[in-house]
Design a protein around this motif. Structure first.
Motif, mmCIF file in Angstrom:
data_model
loop_
_atom_site.group_PDB
_atom_site.id
_atom_site.type_symbol
_atom_site.label_atom_id
_atom_site.label_comp_id
_atom_site.label_asym_id
_atom_site.label_seq_id
_atom_site.Cartn_x
_atom_site.Cartn_y
_atom_site.Cartn_z
ATOM 1 N N ASP A 114 34.845 45.759 28.081
ATOM 2 C CA ASP A 114 33.718 45.637 27.157
ATOM 3 C C ASP A 114 33.259 44.197 27.001
ATOM 4 O O ASP A 114 32.078 43.946 26.769
ATOM 5 C CB ASP A 114 34.107 46.204 25.780
ATOM 6 C CG ASP A 114 34.340 47.707 25.836
ATOM 7 O OD1 ASP A 114 33.739 48.355 26.736
ATOM 8 O OD2 ASP A 114 35.107 48.223 25.008
ATOM 9 N N GLU A 115 34.207 43.246 27.093
ATOM 10 C CA GLU A 115 33.855 41.834 26.918
ATOM 11 C C GLU A 115 33.987 41.052 28.232
ATOM 12 O O GLU A 115 34.183 39.846 28.220
ATOM 13 C CB GLU A 115 34.753 41.205 25.848
ATOM 14 C CG GLU A 115 34.600 41.830 24.481
ATOM 15 C CD GLU A 115 35.442 41.105 23.432
ATOM 16 O OE1 GLU A 115 35.898 39.972 23.721
ATOM 17 O OE2 GLU A 115 35.663 41.670 22.357
ATOM 18 N N ARG A 116 33.896 41.762 29.335
ATOM 19 C CA ARG A 116 34.121 41.118 30.618
ATOM 20 C C ARG A 116 32.929 40.270 31.031
ATOM 21 O O ARG A 116 31.790 40.516 30.628
ATOM 22 C CB ARG A 116 34.376 42.177 31.693
ATOM 23 C CG ARG A 116 33.169 43.064 31.957
ATOM 24 C CD ARG A 116 33.491 44.103 32.993
ATOM 25 N NE ARG A 116 32.341 44.997 33.173
ATOM 26 C CZ ARG A 116 32.328 46.030 34.020
ATOM 27 N NH1 ARG A 116 33.411 46.291 34.734
ATOM 28 N NH2 ARG A 116 31.261 46.787 34.118
ATOM 29 N N ILE A 117 33.222 39.271 31.855
ATOM 30 C CA ILE A 117 32.195 38.520 32.567
ATOM 31 C C ILE A 117 32.220 38.924 34.039
ATOM 32 O O ILE A 117 31.180 39.157 34.656
ATOM 33 C CB ILE A 117 32.407 37.002 32.406
ATOM 34 C CG1 ILE A 117 32.189 36.604 30.941
ATOM 35 C CG2 ILE A 117 31.476 36.231 33.325
ATOM 36 C CD1 ILE A 117 32.394 35.133 30.682
ATOM 37 N N CYS A 139 40.410 37.857 31.990
ATOM 38 C CA CYS A 139 40.630 36.797 30.988
ATOM 39 C C CYS A 139 40.598 37.356 29.572
ATOM 40 O O CYS A 139 41.408 36.984 28.720
ATOM 41 C CB CYS A 139 39.589 35.701 31.164
ATOM 42 S SG CYS A 139 39.751 34.778 32.718
ATOM 43 N N ALA A 140 39.631 38.276 29.298
ATOM 44 C CA ALA A 140 39.535 38.857 27.959
ATOM 45 C C ALA A 140 40.776 39.684 27.657
ATOM 46 O O ALA A 140 41.321 39.650 26.532
ATOM 47 C CB ALA A 140 38.279 39.710 27.849
ATOM 48 N N TRP A 161 39.100 30.398 25.570
ATOM 49 C CA TRP A 161 40.152 29.461 26.003
ATOM 50 C C TRP A 161 40.837 29.964 27.269
ATOM 51 O O TRP A 161 41.186 29.173 28.157
ATOM 52 C CB TRP A 161 41.173 29.265 24.883
ATOM 53 C CG TRP A 161 40.566 28.766 23.602
ATOM 54 C CD1 TRP A 161 40.535 29.389 22.400
ATOM 55 C CD2 TRP A 161 39.882 27.513 23.431
ATOM 56 N NE1 TRP A 161 39.879 28.640 21.471
ATOM 57 C CE2 TRP A 161 39.455 27.463 22.071
ATOM 58 C CE3 TRP A 161 39.564 26.442 24.255
ATOM 59 C CZ2 TRP A 161 38.753 26.398 21.537
ATOM 60 C CZ3 TRP A 161 38.869 25.372 23.725
ATOM 61 C CH2 TRP A 161 38.465 25.357 22.408
ATOM 62 N N MET A 162 41.003 31.266 27.361
ATOM 63 C CA MET A 162 41.601 31.818 28.577
ATOM 64 C C MET A 162 40.663 31.624 29.775
ATOM 65 O O MET A 162 41.105 31.326 30.890
ATOM 66 C CB MET A 162 41.921 33.309 28.369
ATOM 67 C CG MET A 162 42.678 33.955 29.507
ATOM 68 S SD MET A 162 44.279 33.167 29.834
ATOM 69 C CE MET A 162 45.164 33.614 28.327
ATOM 70 N N ARG A 163 39.368 31.787 29.558
ATOM 71 C CA ARG A 163 38.408 31.575 30.642
ATOM 72 C C ARG A 163 38.377 30.110 31.066
ATOM 73 O O ARG A 163 38.262 29.801 32.257
ATOM 74 C CB ARG A 163 37.019 32.042 30.195
ATOM 75 C CG ARG A 163 36.922 33.558 29.986
ATOM 76 C CD ARG A 163 35.506 33.992 29.686
ATOM 77 N NE ARG A 163 35.448 35.434 29.498
ATOM 78 C CZ ARG A 163 35.138 36.030 28.360
ATOM 79 N NH1 ARG A 163 34.870 35.301 27.274
ATOM 80 N NH2 ARG A 163 35.109 37.356 28.270
ATOM 81 N N PRO A 204 45.392 47.533 34.695
ATOM 82 C CA PRO A 204 44.527 48.693 34.456
ATOM 83 C C PRO A 204 43.426 48.338 33.451
ATOM 84 O O PRO A 204 43.578 47.443 32.625
ATOM 85 C CB PRO A 204 45.478 49.743 33.882
ATOM 86 C CG PRO A 204 46.558 48.934 33.235
ATOM 87 C CD PRO A 204 46.720 47.688 34.063
ATOM 88 N N ALA A 205 42.325 49.055 33.555
ATOM 89 C CA ALA A 205 41.212 48.823 32.634
ATOM 90 C C ALA A 205 41.428 49.635 31.362
ATOM 91 O O ALA A 205 41.951 50.753 31.395
ATOM 92 C CB ALA A 205 39.892 49.210 33.295
#
Length: 521
Positions: free
Chosen positions: A107-110, A115-116, A128-130, A155-156
């Motif tokens: 849902d919050e992926r780039i 990273c999310a 910060w993880m990104r 897994p997603a």
């Protein structure tokens, strides 16, 4: 011995004791009744059933058994919680939180949500993880392959239970409900933000498209107005030219020679009116679109329509008068015997004969004038008035038949016009030369004057035809009797047979390199 029942929980089959089944059925009935009025109740109930099936599978595998008993149902429903427990306070809820699981947050992926998902697992902000991932990619050099590997093995978080486990939230009814409410609120807020952000952009894009469309329309209308005005100027010049004020000698050619002198001015004006009135109306409309302050009354348009209809009627009347002069056709023939020859060369006369009036018009000194002039250009834009047909003669003596024809309002007038047609055909030894067009008297109107030449020759007579003659041949094609890659002035060879004129290809001589002999193949 207890009675067991086979049930299906969201695609998974379980064996359950009857008393345990009754408790589970009562529990699910309360859950469905509670979420019945939620907008997405089916999805919530499906997620709860999926979680129940997972927990039952885990208990059966841990205890190495195949049947769900009452204690299993009570334990699982206690973990999931009851619908009466929705007033739980924040402190108690915080104490119920379980460990986090590693999932990709789609849902919050780039890119892939790696990273999310890791940010949720370590309970830090995704940015910060990104940033850390970018540092590993550009400076460590191993960030990209590690990211791809994690993308493959992680897994997603596709279900609501996965999303709660990813964030470390207890997977129970309360969190299913809260997670759903947050999801709906997020979507509503997202739509509101999108509406508030996109609406000004759409408005600006719409204004830009509207401005560009107006500029394009004005450009097209301006172009139409300019071309219309230019066309009206050209029509005025054409009218003056046709009436003989400018370079009238250019009008003594086809198709102007069809028009009677008495109808010349009338037809010129009618054609001018028929064409210029619609152009003028189009220009006026274009100017009105460009300059809205210009107002043109209906009377002006109505007057233009009346003038246009009058010009159309006037042109149709005089056009029909000219057409009536083509009603009848008359012809007569002249037969000329030819000097016999086993072969004839058929050519187009390259010399144009000039009359005394022509010499005056071209300002030729008559003291040295011999009556001919080398033609500069063939008038091939004129209607073809000469045709040649080569036939087998019934006698041994060759002949040439010239059939002159013309049209008129009656037979007598058509015959009189045909008798005025002049065409030259000459024979010099075996060379037959004909003019490429008929010659009319000075000022003679075109009434479809033409001449058909019928060359009758005995059988076995050969005919050599040059390329310019092809335009005037009937029933035969010079280009079909011509070898490939032949020069432009190639002379084709034909022979008169019992069936008619047949092509005779003349093949080039080929030299056999292995001997000194020459043979024709």
């Amino acid at each position: 011995m207890n009675k067991t029942i086979i049930i299906n929980i969201n695609g998974t089959v379980f064996h359950i004791e009857e008393d345990a089944y009754e408790v589970l059925r009562t529990y699910m009935t309360e859950v469905k009744r509670h979420f019945a009025y939620s907008p997405d109740s089916d999805e919530i109930v499906t997620d709860i059933e999926n979680r129940l099936a997972e927990m039952f599978n885990e208990r059966l595998a841990a205890d190495h058994k195949q049947v769900i008993v009452l204690a299993d149902v009570q334990s699982v429903t206690a973990i999931m919680g009851n619908v009466n427990d929705f007033n739980i306070d924040d402190e108690e809820e915080e104490s119920l939180k379980s460990g986090r699981k590693l999932f990709r947050d789609v849902d919050e992926r780039i890119l892939g949500g790696v990273c999310a998902g890791m940010a949720h697992y370590f309970n830090i902000e995704p940015k910060w993880m990104r940033l850390l991932a970018i540092l590993f990619i550009f400076f460590g050099g191993i960030g990209l392959p590690v990211y791809i590997i994690l993308w493959i093995i992680m897994p997603a978080a596709s279900t609501r239970a996965d999303k709660m486990a990813m964030k470390g939230e207890p997977i129970n009814l309360q969190n299913f409900k809260r997670n759903f409410d947050e999801e709906v609120e997020g979507l509503r807020g997202g739509f509101q933000r999108a509406h508030s952000e996109v609406r000004p952009a759409i408005y600006q894009i719409g204004k830009l498209i509207e401005t560009l469309a107006k500029l394009f329309i004005k450009f097209i209308v301006s172009l139409v107005a300019f071309m219309g005005i230019l066309g009206m100027i050209v029509l005025f010049i054409g009218l003056i030219t046709f009436l003989g004020y400018w370079n009238s000698n250019q009008l003594n050619t086809f198709p102007f020679t069809i028009v009677n002198p008495g109808y010349k001015s009338v037809l010129a004006f009618s054609a001018f009116i028929i064409v210029i009135i619609p152009i003028a109306a189009l220009v006026m409309f274009a100017l009105r679109v460009l300059v809205k302050r210009i107002a043109i009354s209906k009377t002006v348009y109505f007057t233009m329509l009346i003038i246009w209809i009058a010009g159309l009627v006037m042109g149709a009347y005089h056009g029909s008068k000219i057409a009536s002069e083509f009603n009848e056709e008359a012809e007569f023939s002249v037969t000329t015997p030819l000097t016999p020859s086993p072969v004839y060369y058929l050519k187009v006369n390259p010399v144009e004969f000039l009359t005394k009036e022509d010499s005056v018009r071209y300002k030729i000194d008559q003291t040295n004038f011999k009556g001919t002039l080398i033609s500069r250009n063939r008038d091939y834009h004129d209607p073809r008035s000469v045709r040649i047909q080569i036939l087998k003669g019934d006698v041994d003596k060759p002949t040439l038949v010239q059939e002159f024809s013309a049209r008129g309002s009656n037979f007598e007038e058509a015959l009189s016009t045909a008798r005025k047609v002049n065409h030259r055909f000459t024979q010099k030894d075996s060379i037959l030369t004909f003019d490429p067009k008929t010659h009319l008297q000075r000022g003679e109107l075109w009434r479809d004057q033409s001449v058909s030449l019928i060359l009758r020759i005995p059988e076995n007579t050969r005919v050599m035809i040059e390329a310019p003659v092809n335009r005037f041949l009937n029933d035969h094609d010079y280009w079909e009797c011509r070898p490939e890659n032949a020069p432009w002035d190639y002379i084709s060879s034909w022979k008169m047979t019992a069936e008619g004129l047949k092509c005779q290809y003349v093949k080039p001589l080929e030299v056999d390199t292995d001997s000194t002999s020459v043979e024709v193949r």
